[in-house]
Design a protein around this motif. Structure first.
Motif, PDB file in Angstrom:
ATOM      1  N   SER A 193       0.702  -1.191   0.016  1.00 10.26           N
ATOM      2  CA  SER A 193      -0.093   0.178   0.069  1.00 10.26           C
ATOM      3  C   SER A 193       0.722   1.250  -0.072  1.00 10.26           C
ATOM      4  CB  SER A 193      -0.763   0.002   1.161  1.00 10.26           C
ATOM      5  OG  SER A 193      -0.050   0.041   2.289  1.00 10.26           O
ATOM      6  N   GLU A 204       2.564   1.784   3.419  1.00  9.97           N
ATOM      7  CA  GLU A 204       3.548   0.949   4.044  1.00  9.97           C
ATOM      8  C   GLU A 204       4.901   1.816   3.144  1.00  9.97           C
ATOM      9  OE1 GLU A 204       1.832  -3.267   4.170  1.00  9.97           O
ATOM     10  OE2 GLU A 204       2.065  -2.641   2.156  1.00  9.97           O
ATOM     11  N   THR A 239       1.751   0.598   9.725  1.00  4.10           N
ATOM     12  CA  THR A 239       1.186   0.081   8.316  1.00  4.10           C
ATOM     13  C   THR A 239       1.438  -1.540   7.863  1.00  4.10           C
ATOM     14  OG1 THR A 239       3.420   0.798   7.505  1.00  4.10           O
ATOM     15  CG2 THR A 239       1.789   2.299   7.299  1.00  4.10           C
TER      16      THR A 239
END
Length: 423
Positions: free
Chosen positions: A2, A5, A295
């Protein structure tokens, strides 16, 4: 992966690069990283503050304030001169005693504070003896990092590990202190063969050491008496903090407040004496690592390590011990430990593993690894700086020839102790 992240990893790596390069002050680097996580909405202010380990910050502030008051009594200079006289001015005996004193003080005080107190006294005594202080100072660098490994409050990584893993002062005394005693005993034997046998001084120089008056080192006798009583009470407080139902930071802050009240020193001066840049560095670092935790990056790293070792506890323990030792020899061990703590917690939750051996492997590896190079720990940099300033240069390579083999030896001993205990 993501976007959040990726952002958390990029910010973490950028902060690490800035710290390693030393072109940006480490406090500025970590705070900048923390602010970037807020700006990019990876963390909110509330979630960022949840990742700050208040217990670690409290212990650091409390002990820095406490030592800043005690230092003004002259207690540490008194101990140094008294110890030199007890050896009758024999250089090898002075080296051995100062090594032990450095290790013991480092177990209960900040390592940097210890070397700032012991270093100048060593240079003063070796100049009277007309011997090169560099071997003495090198052994003290090694001893400060060994001693710091022994207790909960001896080294910042231990404070962090103890706080996150719920380990008490007594847990460290039982698990790391005996290992450190063995390492220190073997190290003293090595120091004798490396340095002690070659030391020769004139009788007149030894006599000059015996003529030193330790009572002149006492700057404030009432404060010295109060300091001794408080040091004893603080050690008792740390040993029994879990039984008393208090966090270790409560003991440290309580001791600091009492010393500020009874010490009758300039409070402004004492408060300014705290290394606030170090405190800000810690706060920023906790938030930067918290970004990767939030995250899910840390969980992924934990799963990767479990996959590599097939969940084998002993293999995981040895990997953590050696990686943390080698990395801590070249990089600041605090960011590394801050990254591995949530990873070990993730291993515990993901793999259902008993992670107690991993905590001790991390503590021993990260703290002892600091002895590997001249930049491995703050105490190394500070004491080599004192030596250089006094005209006795300790270069990176000259230290590496002594420090790196001694670090490897100490980690091998630690590995043997861990295998005996947990294999």
């Amino acid at each position: 992966m993501s976007p959040n992240e990726i952002i958390s990893i990029v910010i973490f790596l950028a902060v690490m690069a800035a710290i390693i390069s030393e072109k940006v002050h480490r406090a500025a680097a970590s705070i900048a990283g923390a602010v970037l996580l807020l700006v990019t909405h990876v963390l909110t202010v509330e979630s960022a503050m949840e990742h700050v380990d208040v217990n670690t910050i409290g212990v650091l502030v409390g002990m820095m304030l406490f030592v800043a008051v005690v230092k003004n009594s002259g207690l540490f200079e008194y101990i140094a001169i008294k110890s030199a006289k007890l050896t009758h001015g024999r250089p090898w005996a002075i080296m051995a005693v100062f090594t032990i004193i450095t290790a013991v003080l480092s177990a209960f005080l900040d390592n940097v504070t210890t070397v700032l107190l012991v270093g100048p006294m060593t240079i003063a005594i070796t100049s009277i003896l007309k011997v090169n202080p560099v071997p003495f100072l090198m052994t003290q660098i090694l001893a400060s990092n060994m001693g710091g490994t022994a207790t909960l409050i001896g080294d910042p990584p231990n404070i962090m590990i103890g706080s996150e893993a719920g380990l008490s002062f007594a847990d460290f005394i039982i698990n790391t202190a005996p290992v450190v005693v063995v390492i220190l005993a073997v190290s003293l034997l090595c120091f004798y063969f490396m340095f002690g046998r070659k030391m020769q001084v004139e009788d007149s120089a030894m006599k000059a050491v015996m003529e030193l008056d330790e009572r002149r080192a006492i700057k404030n006798k009432p404060l010295m008496i109060k300091s001794i009583v408080m040091i004893v009470l603080v050690v008792i407080g740390f040993v029994f903090h879990a039984s008393l139902g208090m966090e270790s930071c409560t003991i440290a802050l309580l001791a600091a407040v009492i010393m500020l009240l009874i010490g009758k020193q300039d409070t402004e001066e004492i408060i300014l004496g705290v290394e606030w840049s170090t405190i800000l560095f810690f706060i920023g670092l906790f938030i930067v690592v918290g970004g990767m935790e939030e995250t899910g990056v840390i969980d992924q790293l934990a799963n990767l390590l479990i996959g590599m070792t097939n969940g084998n506890l002993v293999l995981t323990m040895l990997i953590i011990l050696w990686i943390s030792a080698v990395v801590s020899a070249f990089l600041d061990n605090i960011p590394f430990v801050a990254t591995l703590i949530p990873m070990i917690l993730a291993i515990q939750s993901e793999g259902g593993m008993d992670v107690a051996p991993l905590w001790w492997a991390l503590s021993l590896g990260a703290c002892l690894g600091g002895n590997g190079t001249l930049i491995g720990a703050s105490a190394n940099v500070v004491l080599s700086g004192i030596s250089n300033k006094n005209g006795y240069p300790i270069t990176f390579m000259s230290y590496l020839k002594v420090g790196f083999p001694m670090m490897i030896l100490s980690v091998v001993i630690a590995m043997g102790c861990l295998l005996l205990r947990f294999a």
